[in-house]
Design a protein around this motif. Structure first.
Motif, PDB file in Angstrom:
ATOM      1  N   LYS A   1      58.814  42.361  39.503  1.00 34.78           N
ATOM      2  CA  LYS A   1      59.920  43.193  39.988  1.00 34.78           C
ATOM      3  C   LYS A   1      59.422  44.236  40.991  1.00 34.78           C
ATOM      4  O   LYS A   1      60.118  44.576  41.945  1.00 34.78           O
ATOM      5  CB  LYS A   1      60.597  43.877  38.789  1.00 34.78           C
ATOM      6  N   PHE A   2      58.217  44.726  40.784  1.00 31.20           N
ATOM      7  CA  PHE A   2      57.644  45.737  41.668  1.00 31.20           C
ATOM      8  C   PHE A   2      56.870  45.139  42.837  1.00 31.20           C
ATOM      9  O   PHE A   2      56.274  45.874  43.620  1.00 31.20           O
ATOM     10  CB  PHE A   2      56.758  46.697  40.876  1.00 31.20           C
ATOM     11  N   GLY A   3      56.859  43.830  42.939  1.00 29.63           N
ATOM     12  CA  GLY A   3      56.227  43.189  44.092  1.00 29.63           C
ATOM     13  C   GLY A   3      54.823  42.663  43.869  1.00 29.63           C
ATOM     14  O   GLY A   3      54.193  42.177  44.812  1.00 29.63           O
ATOM     15  N   PHE A   4      54.312  42.734  42.650  1.00 27.24           N
ATOM     16  CA  PHE A   4      53.007  42.144  42.381  1.00 27.24           C
ATOM     17  C   PHE A   4      53.119  40.636  42.562  1.00 27.24           C
ATOM     18  O   PHE A   4      54.109  40.026  42.160  1.00 27.24           O
ATOM     19  CB  PHE A   4      52.550  42.430  40.946  1.00 27.24           C
ATOM     20  N   GLU A   5      52.089  40.059  43.161  1.00 23.67           N
ATOM     21  CA  GLU A   5      52.050  38.617  43.364  1.00 23.67           C
ATOM     22  C   GLU A   5      50.801  38.049  42.715  1.00 23.67           C
ATOM     23  O   GLU A   5      49.757  38.714  42.675  1.00 23.67           O
ATOM     24  CB  GLU A   5      52.060  38.294  44.856  1.00 23.67           C
ATOM     25  N   GLU A   6      50.921  36.827  42.232  1.00 24.71           N
ATOM     26  CA  GLU A   6      49.771  36.172  41.622  1.00 24.71           C
ATOM     27  C   GLU A   6      48.738  35.854  42.695  1.00 24.71           C
ATOM     28  O   GLU A   6      49.081  35.400  43.790  1.00 24.71           O
ATOM     29  CB  GLU A   6      50.214  34.894  40.914  1.00 24.71           C
ATOM     30  N   ILE A   7      47.470  36.144  42.365  1.00 23.63           N
ATOM     31  CA  ILE A   7      46.368  35.828  43.272  1.00 23.63           C
ATOM     32  C   ILE A   7      45.321  35.031  42.502  1.00 23.63           C
ATOM     33  O   ILE A   7      45.370  34.949  41.269  1.00 23.63           O
ATOM     34  CB  ILE A   7      45.746  37.104  43.901  1.00 23.63           C
ATOM     35  N   GLU A   8      44.382  34.456  43.234  1.00 24.95           N
ATOM     36  CA  GLU A   8      43.348  33.642  42.603  1.00 24.95           C
ATOM     37  C   GLU A   8      42.465  34.493  41.701  1.00 24.95           C
ATOM     38  O   GLU A   8      42.063  35.600  42.075  1.00 24.95           O
ATOM     39  CB  GLU A   8      42.501  32.972  43.685  1.00 24.95           C
ATOM     40  N   MET A   9      42.173  33.965  40.540  1.00 22.20           N
ATOM     41  CA  MET A   9      41.338  34.675  39.564  1.00 22.20           C
ATOM     42  C   MET A   9      39.904  34.166  39.671  1.00 22.20           C
ATOM     43  O   MET A   9      39.672  32.976  39.819  1.00 22.20           O
ATOM     44  CB  MET A   9      41.864  34.475  38.142  1.00 22.20           C
ATOM     45  N   GLU A  10      38.972  35.098  39.577  1.00 23.72           N
ATOM     46  CA  GLU A  10      37.566  34.734  39.563  1.00 23.72           C
ATOM     47  C   GLU A  10      37.220  34.080  38.226  1.00 23.72           C
ATOM     48  O   GLU A  10      37.951  34.218  37.259  1.00 23.72           O
ATOM     49  CB  GLU A  10      36.678  35.968  39.810  1.00 23.72           C
ATOM     50  N   PHE A  11      36.105  33.377  38.214  1.00 19.97           N
ATOM     51  CA  PHE A  11      35.664  32.755  36.971  1.00 19.97           C
ATOM     52  C   PHE A  11      34.235  33.164  36.699  1.00 19.97           C
ATOM     53  O   PHE A  11      33.398  33.075  37.586  1.00 19.97           O
ATOM     54  CB  PHE A  11      35.772  31.231  37.061  1.00 19.97           C
ATOM     55  N   PRO A  12      33.951  33.634  35.493  1.00 20.53           N
ATOM     56  CA  PRO A  12      34.924  33.851  34.425  1.00 20.53           C
ATOM     57  C   PRO A  12      35.705  35.143  34.666  1.00 20.53           C
ATOM     58  O   PRO A  12      35.195  36.065  35.296  1.00 20.53           O
ATOM     59  CB  PRO A  12      34.043  33.973  33.180  1.00 20.53           C
ATOM     60  N   PRO A  13      36.923  35.209  34.139  1.00 16.31           N
ATOM     61  CA  PRO A  13      37.687  36.459  34.276  1.00 16.31           C
ATOM     62  C   PRO A  13      37.057  37.546  33.412  1.00 16.31           C
ATOM     63  O   PRO A  13      36.290  37.241  32.490  1.00 16.31           O
ATOM     64  CB  PRO A  13      39.082  36.084  33.764  1.00 16.31           C
ATOM     65  N   PRO A  14      37.375  38.801  33.684  1.00 18.44           N
ATOM     66  CA  PRO A  14      36.772  39.891  32.909  1.00 18.44           C
ATOM     67  C   PRO A  14      37.202  39.916  31.437  1.00 18.44           C
ATOM     68  O   PRO A  14      36.514  40.495  30.603  1.00 18.44           O
ATOM     69  CB  PRO A  14      37.232  41.153  33.638  1.00 18.44           C
ATOM     70  N   TYR A  15      38.333  39.297  31.141  1.00 23.55           N
ATOM     71  CA  TYR A  15      38.816  39.190  29.757  1.00 23.55           C
ATOM     72  C   TYR A  15      39.107  37.716  29.504  1.00 23.55           C
ATOM     73  O   TYR A  15      39.758  37.063  30.324  1.00 23.55           O
ATOM     74  CB  TYR A  15      40.117  39.974  29.554  1.00 23.55           C
TER      75      TYR A  15
END
Length: 156
Positions: A129-143
């Motif tokens: 709703k606030f305009g965040f868009e999905e982007i590529e995640m690094e591997f491994p993710p931090p969580y």
């Protein structure tokens, strides 16, 4: 509900930890990075240039929080955003997110990024709703629980 957003004080470190442990234990589990951030909030978030803020009621009750963790040189990671059980649906998360975006802009940062999980449907809806868009995640993710990384370009 009217809230005041207040900055981190050492005496609120336990509130920050406890608010976050509730949702972490409900949906996921405590990971090593969580333990670092929640157990040493000042050293891990504030001292490196980040910030922690709380939602406080008129009666002085802490009912929500979030952190802005330094992320590279020109960004913050929005983390540990939560609203206390019983206060959901009162736009507190909305107000915290507006504050986080404005603070990020005031600090001259270019991006606000976050890691989440798509089972947190209400949170993902709010971010989009606030305009965040999905982007590529690094591997491994931090969580290990993270299955989505999102970003918001902060404009002047």
């Amino acid at each position: 509900m009217a809230i005041q957003i207040i900055p981190f004080k050492s005496e609120l470190a336990t509130e920050f930890r406890d608010l976050n442990l509730v949702w972490l234990n409900e949906y996921f589990h405590l990971e090593p990075k969580d333990s670092e951030l929640l157990g040493r909030a000042r050293e891990e978030i504030i001292d490196p240039g980040g910030a922690i803020f709380f939602a406080e009621t008129a009666e002085g009750h802490i009912i929500g929080c979030f952190s802005l963790i330094p992320y590279g040189t020109n960004s913050f990671e929005l983390g540990k955003m939560t609203v206390k059980k019983g206060y959901e649906g009162q736009k507190i998360g909305h107000d915290l997110l507006v504050f986080a975006i404005n603070y990020t802009r005031e600090q001259g940062k270019e991006w606000l990024v976050l890691y989440s999980n798509t089972i947190l449907e209400t949170a993902i809806y709010l971010y989009r709703k606030f305009g965040f868009e999905e982007i590529e995640m690094e591997f491994p993710p931090p969580y290990t629980r993270s299955n989505i990384k999102m970003a918001l370009k902060i404009s002047d």
